[in-house]
Design a protein around this motif. Structure first.
Motif, mmCIF file in Angstrom:
data_model
loop_
_atom_site.group_PDB
_atom_site.id
_atom_site.type_symbol
_atom_site.label_atom_id
_atom_site.label_comp_id
_atom_site.label_asym_id
_atom_site.label_seq_id
_atom_site.Cartn_x
_atom_site.Cartn_y
_atom_site.Cartn_z
ATOM 1 N N GLU A 52 -16.836 -7.425 23.817
ATOM 2 C CA GLU A 52 -16.905 -6.725 25.114
ATOM 3 C C GLU A 52 -15.499 -6.603 25.721
ATOM 4 N N LEU A 73 -11.509 1.012 26.613
ATOM 5 C CA LEU A 73 -11.975 1.915 27.665
ATOM 6 C C LEU A 73 -10.881 2.152 28.703
ATOM 7 N N LEU A 74 -10.108 1.111 28.984
ATOM 8 C CA LEU A 74 -9.062 1.250 30.004
ATOM 9 C C LEU A 74 -7.746 1.763 29.407
ATOM 10 N N LEU A 75 -7.816 2.220 28.153
ATOM 11 C CA LEU A 75 -6.665 2.802 27.449
ATOM 12 C C LEU A 75 -5.487 1.837 27.391
ATOM 13 N N GLN A 77 -13.667 -3.956 23.946
ATOM 14 C CA GLN A 77 -14.165 -2.627 24.353
ATOM 15 C C GLN A 77 -13.581 -2.236 25.703
ATOM 16 N N LEU A 78 -13.487 -3.222 26.594
ATOM 17 C CA LEU A 78 -12.927 -2.929 27.919
ATOM 18 C C LEU A 78 -11.458 -2.520 27.792
#
Lengths: 251, 471
Positions: B334, B341-343, B337-338
């Motif tokens: 997770e 997601l936050l590039l 993934q974060l």
């Protein structure tokens, strides 16, 4: 007795507070408080009373019980608890906040993985993003990244379900929120045509015109709404009234 | 003379602060002999050894909470004969009574000849009658089936543990309350030896939080489970001969929970400062580090979110997340993934389990965003390396960074609220952009550790503690 008196005076204060906020928001052309917001404020104040006035044990119980409440309200109370002087209260609030963010992110991640195979899940995914983004849980920089993804999902949703009013309205709102005014203008006529009986697209247009400083147009849209004879939801009536009257003088 | 250290879910099978502390204690008391009693969930999930015990460890015993699975009830409906005193003590124990006679309760329940194995006891008339009584006394509105299974699942590992043989030693030193403390209590009474308790966090509070958020406990039974863990802690507090905490705030909580003040003392952790070279120069790199296990209690996601804000303002920064991700793989994924997601994929490095001394010299600021801590060793190590911290106000972090009144050493970092990426980011940006402040706080950090949290003081305190019992 004391409690009742306190509650009564608190309600009066709330009414005054509500009036003040409404006036302020109308003057700024922002969305007025909805009945839901007022209830949230009342609940929040109650939660904040607990945070101000009670023992660490009661605060802890309240935080644990706050699982049952709606997300933005819960976040408001927990944010207050995070600054409590008691380390136990801060700890429980922090753990709860982290769990809430985690819950939102897990829901999004789970739906995202499934939506690849089942496009129908795009709608609950859009809802999940909407809830998380508007929960108050995210810092601005983080929210920006989630908002970008949310917007692209909304475009995809609109493509898949052009007749879905909720998706269209969320898209329009999000474009305005993200200051993508040109794109909002492009889709506005289409949405207004697709959903001719709905006043919301025009209410969003009022906000759009206001944010771009087109005050005359704000008043014009308000007058279009009145002429169309739509029943405007109670929450928005003061805003429309304002722009039909006093607002006309804005330049 | 031998000390048996009793641990739950940690040394030598998992890495982390408590395990490192245990290794440090034994290694630096070479004149003492140690036995290890490690309590783990089950034989089938036992991880490999993560530490090589030092040469003064003479025995490793592993006890398993799920060993009841190996038992079969040879007798059902066993009739248990107890004296009135024994019955009262056992019932007091089962109902978490505040005036329980702990000695009589645990010695009775540990006596298989008297009460049968744990499984036999839970199938006995005695337990059945107790179950019916507690059900009609306060839980009759609930589903009896769930009541039955909740209580059975609560007591079966506990009784199985109590009935297991442990090694003989001259003193027992439990490193938490809970199951470890309870076993310490069993051995204390069984072998008439002293029991020392060192609590890093506050066990009952940590379990309480887990239970509140646990989906495996039905809401109606959460209170019972929480009472169960509190009762276990209280029993240990009331019976231990010495109760050690790492800092004053935790000592206060122990007192609130029933520890007699005369038995308590505070011994802070300490590190060997010679292992950590003090920073001699600061260049223009902006490397941020966080030394942690990638698990939810460390709130790694707030760290990542804070870094998103930092990197937006200071594009040259890199975040090193230094530590193992094996313990909770789902959470580790997770977090990754974060990051994606936050590039931030190119800006965040997950190092895995490494020697932190290889990384500390590359870093400029250390972050700690934990939801809960005791007195984190990693913070002492980072401070020993002359690095300033941005840390949440948990455990003794505030005392470590800001010092105690009258201490005469300035702040060694900035304290921020928990789960606040914004505050964490702003404090970090302040340290990264103000070189003089960073240098000053780094120097204060090193000075504070040298003066108040050094290994020599820590080891000497434990040497004296053991010697006070003739060990």
């Amino acid at each position: 007795m004391h409690w009742n008196r306190r509650r009564a005076s608190e309600s009066e204060q709330l009414r005054e507070y509500q009036k003040y906020i409404e006036a302020l928001q109308l003057a700024q052309g922002l969305r007025p408080l909805s009945a839901g917001d007022v209830q949230t404020d009342i609940n929040t104040l109650t939660g904040q009373d607990v945070m101000h006035l009670t023992s660490p044990t009661r605060k802890k119980d309240f935080i644990i019980g706050s699982k049952e409440q709606d997300l933005p309200h819960q976040v408001a109370v927990l944010s207050k608890a995070l600054r409590d002087s008691d380390p136990e209260v801060r700890h429980y609030a922090a753990a709860m906040m982290a769990a809430l963010s985690d819950g939102c992110e897990k829901e999004i991640q789970g739906l995202k993985e499934k939506a690849v195979r089942d496009p129908e899940l795009l709608l609950p995914l859009i809802d999940a993003y909407d809830r998380y983004i508007h929960s108050g849980l995210m810092a601005l920089a983080v929210r920006r990244e989630f908002a970008k993804e949310y917007l692209s999902l909304l475009w995809e949703g609109k493509k898949l379900w052009p007749q879905n009013y909720e998706v269209a309205l969320k898209l329009l709102n999000t474009l305005v929120e993200q200051a993508k005014y040109d794109e909002a203008r492009q889709i506005l006529p289409e949405i207004a045509t697709s959903f001719p009986l709905q006043p919301f697209p025009l209410l969003v247009q009022m906000r759009l015109e206001f944010l771009q400083g087109n005050f005359k147009q704000v008043a014009e849209v308000a007058s279009n709404i009145r002429e169309a004879g739509w029943s405007v939801p109670t929450d928005y009536q003061p805003m429309v009234e304002y722009w039909l009257g006093e607002g006309k003088t804005w330049k | 003379m031998e000390v048996a250290l009793i641990l739950e879910g940690s040394y030598p099978y998992t890495t982390g602060g408590l395990s490192s502390w245990t290794q440090q204690l034994m290694t630096h008391l070479p004149e003492k002999k140690f036995k290890i009693i490690s309590i783990m969930p089950s034989r089938s999930t036992l991880p490999s050894l993560k530490y090589r015990p030092p040469s003064n460890v003479t025995e490793l015993t592993t006890l398993f909470l799920e060993d009841f699975m190996l038992l079969s009830p040879t007798k059902r409906g066993r009739s248990i004969r107890l004296s009135t005193q024994e019955r009262l003590a056992v019932e007091g124990f089962l109902t978490f009574g505040s005036d329980t006679n702990w000695e009589l309760a645990v010695t009775t329940l540990a006596n298989i000849a008297k009460v049968g194995t744990s499984v036999e006891f839970l199938k006995s008339d005695f337990f059945w009658e107790y179950l019916l009584r507690t059900y009609s006394d306060g839980h009759a509105t609930k589903d009896f089936n769930r009541h039955f299974w909740s209580l059975v699942s609560m007591y079966v590992p506990l009784l199985t543990l109590i009935q297991q043989q442990g090694p003989r030693a001259d003193a027992y030193h439990a490193l938490s309350t809970g199951y470890a403390g309870l076993m310490g209590l069993v051995y204390k009474f069984k072998y008439s030896k002293p029991l020392i308790l060192t609590e890093h966090g506050i066990y009952a509070r940590e379990r309480e939080e887990e239970i509140i958020n646990a989906s495996w406990v039905a809401p109606d039974f959460k209170k019972i489970w929480i009472s169960y863990f509190y009762a276990m802690s209280t029993g240990v507090y009331k019976s231990a001969d010495m109760i050690i905490s790492l800092f004053n705030r935790n000592r206060d909580i122990q007192l609130e929970l029933g520890a007699p003040a005369s038995q308590t003392r505070v011994i802070p952790n300490g590190v060997d400062t010679t292992r950590f070279a003090e920073r001699s120069s600061w260049d223009s790199r902006q490397n941020i580090g966080a030394v942690l296990r990638v698990v939810p209690i460390k709130d790694v996601k707030t760290l990542i979110r804070a870094f998103k804000i930092i990197s937006s303002e200071l594009p040259g920064t890199t975040l090193f997340i230094i530590g193992s991700g094996e313990e909770d793989l789902a959470y580790y994924l997770e977090c990754k993934q974060l990051v994606d997601l936050l590039l931030l994929t190119d800006r965040v490095v997950f190092t895995g389990h490494v020697d932190i001394r290889d990384y500390l010299p590359r870093l400029d600021v250390l972050l700690l965003t934990s939801l809960s801590e005791a007195q984190p060793l990693v913070m002492l190590e980072g401070m020993a390396a002359g690095l300033p911290f941005v840390a949440t106000d948990v455990g003794s972090c505030s005392e470590l960074l800001l010092g105690r009144p009258g201490e005469g050493i300035g702040p060694a970092g900035i304290i921020v609220p928990q789960v606040s990426p914004e505050d964490t980011a702003q404090a970090t940006i302040r340290l990264l952009t103000d070189h003089a402040l960073r240098r000053e706080m780094g120097s204060n950090a090193r000075q504070r550790v040298e003066q108040f949290y050094n290994q020599e003081q820590f080891i000497n305190s434990y040497r004296q503690a053991y010697e006070s019992f003739g060990i």
